[in-house]
Design a protein around this motif. Structure first.
Motif, PDB file in Angstrom:
ATOM      1  N   ALA A 140       0.850  -1.189   0.000  1.00  0.00           N
ATOM      2  CA  ALA A 140       0.000   0.000   0.000  1.00  0.00           C
ATOM      3  C   ALA A 140       0.884   1.237   0.000  1.00  0.00           C
ATOM      4  CB  ALA A 140      -0.917   0.016   1.218  1.00  0.00           C
ATOM      5  N   ALA A 141       0.463   2.242  -0.760  1.00  0.00           N
ATOM      6  CA  ALA A 141       1.219   3.491  -0.792  1.00  0.00           C
ATOM      7  C   ALA A 141       0.825   4.406   0.361  1.00  0.00           C
ATOM      8  CB  ALA A 141       0.998   4.199  -2.121  1.00  0.00           C
ATOM      9  N   TYR A 142      -0.472   4.423   0.691  1.00  0.00           N
ATOM     10  CA  TYR A 142      -0.991   5.239   1.789  1.00  0.00           C
ATOM     11  C   TYR A 142      -2.010   4.414   2.565  1.00  0.00           C
ATOM     12  CZ  TYR A 142       1.047   9.205  -0.733  1.00  0.00           C
ATOM     13  OH  TYR A 142       1.915  10.055  -1.372  1.00  0.00           O
ATOM     14  N   VAL A 143      -2.265   4.830   3.801  1.00  0.00           N
ATOM     15  CA  VAL A 143      -3.205   4.087   4.646  1.00  0.00           C
ATOM     16  C   VAL A 143      -4.170   5.053   5.326  1.00  0.00           C
ATOM     17  CG1 VAL A 143      -1.729   2.084   5.040  1.00  0.00           C
ATOM     18  CG2 VAL A 143      -1.524   4.081   6.543  1.00  0.00           C
ATOM     19  N   GLY A 144      -5.332   4.506   5.690  1.00  0.00           N
ATOM     20  CA  GLY A 144      -6.336   5.318   6.358  1.00  0.00           C
ATOM     21  C   GLY A 144      -7.221   4.474   7.254  1.00  0.00           C
TER      22      GLY A 144
END
Length: 316
Positions: free
Chosen positions: A145-149
């Motif tokens: 994953a490049a970004y997480v939330g």
């Protein structure tokens, strides 16, 4: 379509996202194809799904459309993990092992080596937060994953998760929170929005049309071809069919008549332009409905209309 930064990250997304909750179940491959073509041709980039949507059917369908309908690099691909249905009942599991294995399954279904945004779908009491967040660190450090939330977190949960991740260099920054937000549900304004703004998280509202009720289609009953008539969504939609909700819907309809807009346009523009919002996630039943939503990019509500809608919907 205009692009916005996701919170304080460098990730840019279209200011309207395409939701795929029903893809692979109520929305077949032909309809999904038409929606994705319409969305990307309008400049849309944010494509949102989840491992729990149709028990993976949504992700599988999206995977078949890459290369044929749209290039993988032309979309910002977001998915979620933590909610599933087993034996016909909803289950939540945000343990580190379950989240990581779910992510790997998502990547296989989607036919990709990474997603642009991976989100924890729900908070689960009893699972240590640091364990859940450790899965996000692993996903980023391994290139999955490049970004997480996060998604569906309360204000204090959002703040705790974001602060934990910011406390030590090397942890994966929380980029966003995906939460329900519309003129029929403004509860996130009390704590979630202030927390997200203070901590630099982008807000991705789901059900920005009040589960479809703000389109006005349920004013005189439940259409047989609507989601409210579906066994999957009858209770989901019915939550917003009370008398107090009808007053808000009528105000949206009147605002639309005065502006020569549709109720959908009024409700969607209102959410899109709220403080802290990056991109509402629009889930359409048909490509025609989606195209109606895609026409809002140049629209903005007059301040006096915003004030009137605030008053009738119970805004502070």
């Amino acid at each position: 379509m205009q692009q916005r930064a996701l919170g304080t990250t460098g990730l840019k997304v279209s200011r309207l996202g395409l939701g795929t909750l029903t893809w692979g179940r109520d929305t077949d491959e032909h309809e999904a194809r038409d929606q994705l073509i319409a969305f990307t041709e309008a400049g849309g980039t944010l494509l949102d799904t989840a491992a729990g949507y149709g028990d993976g059917a949504s992700e599988e369908l999206i995977g078949t459309l890459f290369g044929d309908v749209v290039a993988r690099d032309d979309v910002v691909l977001a998915t979620k993990a933590g909610i599933s249905r087993r034996r016909g009942e909803r289950e939540t599991n945000v343990s580190r092992g379950h989240l990581i294995s779910t992510l790997d399954q998502s990547l296989r279904r989607l036919g990709v080596d990474h997603v642009d945004l991976w989100q924890v779908h729900a908070w689960v009491d009893g699972t240590p937060l640091e364990e859940t967040l450790g899965a996000l660190d692993y996903a980023v450090s391994t290139g999955r994953a490049a970004y997480v939330g996060v998604s569906n977190y309360s204000g204090w949960q959002t703040a705790q998760a974001s602060t934990w991740q910011a406390a030590v260099p090397g942890r994966a920054k929380i980029a966003s929170t995906q939460v329900e937000y519309s003129l029929l549900n403004r509860t996130i304004e009390h704590e979630v929005i202030p927390a997200a703004q203070a901590l630099g998280l982008g807000i991705l509202p789901w059900s920005p049309l009040g589960r479809g009720v703000l389109t006005g289609k349920y004013r005189h009953g439940t259409p047989t071809d609507s989601r409210g008539a579906s066994p999957h969504f009858a209770n989901f939609v019915g939550t917003y069919l009370g008398e107090q909700h009808k007053r808000v819907v009528e105000a949206v309809v009147r605002a639309g008549e005065g502006l020569d807009w549709t109720p959908l346009e009024v409700a969607l523009v209102w959410v899109r332009d709220r403080p802290g919002v990056t991109a509402p996630i629009m889930g359409a039943r048909t490509a025609a409905q989606l195209r109606a939503a895609l026409g809002i990019d140049e629209l903005s509500l007059p301040p006096e209309i915003v004030d009137a809608l605030d008053d009738v919907s119970g805004g502070d």
